[in-house]
Design an enzyme around this catalytic site. Structure first.
Site, PDB file in Angstrom:
ATOM      1  N   LYS A   1       0.838  -1.203   0.000  1.00 35.88           N
ATOM      2  CA  LYS A   1       0.000   0.000   0.000  1.00 35.88           C
ATOM      3  C   LYS A   1       0.876   1.256   0.000  1.00 35.88           C
ATOM      4  CE  LYS A   1      -3.723  -2.634   2.088  1.00 35.88           C
ATOM      5  NZ  LYS A   1      -4.508  -3.057   3.255  1.00 35.88           N
TER       6      LYS A   1
ATOM      7  N   GLN B   1      -4.400  -1.785   9.557  1.00 38.14           N
ATOM      8  CA  GLN B   1      -4.384  -3.117   8.944  1.00 38.14           C
ATOM      9  C   GLN B   1      -5.019  -4.136   9.896  1.00 38.14           C
ATOM     10  OE1 GLN B   1      -3.489  -3.638   5.797  1.00 38.14           O
ATOM     11  NE2 GLN B   1      -3.884  -5.831   5.881  1.00 38.14           N
TER      12      GLN B   1
ATOM     13  N   ASP C   1     -10.808   2.831   4.306  1.00 41.49           N
ATOM     14  CA  ASP C   1     -11.137   1.404   4.220  1.00 41.49           C
ATOM     15  C   ASP C   1     -12.650   1.196   4.272  1.00 41.49           C
ATOM     16  OD1 ASP C   1      -9.382  -0.676   3.801  1.00 41.49           O
ATOM     17  OD2 ASP C   1      -8.539  -0.571   5.824  1.00 41.49           O
TER      18      ASP C   1
END
Ligand code: GUN
Length: 292
Positions: free
Chosen positions: A54, A98, A121
């Site tokens: 990422k 994450q 997200d």
């Protein structure tokens, strides 16, 4: 019949090029560089690899990234303080924590703390709640399901009115994918490990999204002829012919399914590259929301 292969790598590359061009325009116009903060807790090798990819994508597209790596035993309070600091920072446009987090941390509370405008997200309970309700729009859609829908649309698959079967009900993929498909007027069935006669249910699918994490689980004779098959699985299986001793396969038995399906995504090179491309798209959108 041989399925049309949906080239996720090429479609992801187009998304990335679009994002990179818009980032360059923003910077040329004197706006701040869109910047993603990544938060990694602990030493899971898979999570570290995803986060590194990422950050690499941010650099390749001209975006900034700031990395926070916390020890596996970090306290809830310290992690919450970091999220609040990132929420308050004008330089940070998107925050990515994450998952999974170590078991002692309260994931729901952490995700609910991320400010809505920075929730790239799309996992905050408010964004997910909006996704689940008619007439409400989430600010961000979770990246992997967003990528699945984008692939279907790019391939020209009709979603409206189709019977979509989602195999798997995870918070990250299955459930938001089902909600997105309902929002696009598909008729949706969500299956999981305890569904009775899974092959019979899957045989009804005009669109199949497979996300259960079991190598080659869905067999060719479970697929409705002409169906669109989106394979989210990334499973490592032993392969003595490879130097590494293994190779990646999806949740769908590709060789069998491609003879029956109308469209299919390969693994690797299908959904995988889309997740990061959509994260980059979301981060750009976050910058637009915050800086105009
Ligand atoms: N873990 C597995 N997939 C994802 C994802 O898309 N986002 C985050 N934050 N964690 C993940």
């Amino acid at each position: 019949m041989t399925a049309q292969i949906i080239d996720g790598k090429a479609i992801a590359q187009q998304v990335r090029e679009q994002v990179a061009a818009e980032v360059a325009q923003r910077i040329a116009a004197g706006k701040p560089q869109p910047t993603l903060a990544t938060v990694l807790v602990g030493e899971r090798v898979d999570s570290a690899t995803y986060v590194a990819s990422k950050q690499k994508a941010c650099a390749e597209l001209g975006m900034g990234s700031v990395s926070h790596h916390l020890p596996a035993d970090v306290g809830q309070e310290d992690l919450e303080k970091l999220i609040q600091k990132l929420n308050a920072s004008r330089e940070i446009h998107g925050i990515l924590v994450q998952l999974p987090l170590p078991a002692h941390l309260n994931e729901e509370r952490i995700l609910s703390l991320i400010s809505l405008e920075k929730d790239v997200d799309g996992f905050s309970p408010i964004n997910i709640g909006r996704l689940a309700q008619k007439g409400r729009e989430p600010l961000f859609v979770p990246c992997t399901p967003y990528g699945c829908i984008y692939l279907l649309e790019q391939a020209g698959v009709q979603i409206e009115g189709a019977h979509a079967v989602v195999l798997g009900r995870s918070n990250i993929v299955g459930m938001p994918a089902a909600l997105l498909l309902i929002g696009k007027n598909a008729t949706v069935t969500v299956c999981h490990s305890r569904t009775r006669d899974l092959p019979a249910v899957i045989r009804q699918a005009d669109i199949l999204i497979a996300a259960i994490g079991k190598a080659n689980f869905v067999r060719g004779d479970w697929i409705k002829p002409g169906a669109a098959v989106i394979d989210v699985g990334i499973n490592s299986v032993p392969d003595a012919t490879k130097k590494s001793g293994h190779r990646l396969v999806g949740d769908v038995h590709f060789e069998e399914a491609k003879e029956v399906a109308g469209w299919i995504t390969p693994v690797p090179g299908g959904v995988g590259p889309m997740t990061i491309a959509m994260l980059m798209k979301n981060t750009l959108r976050a910058a637009e929301l915050q800086d105009g």
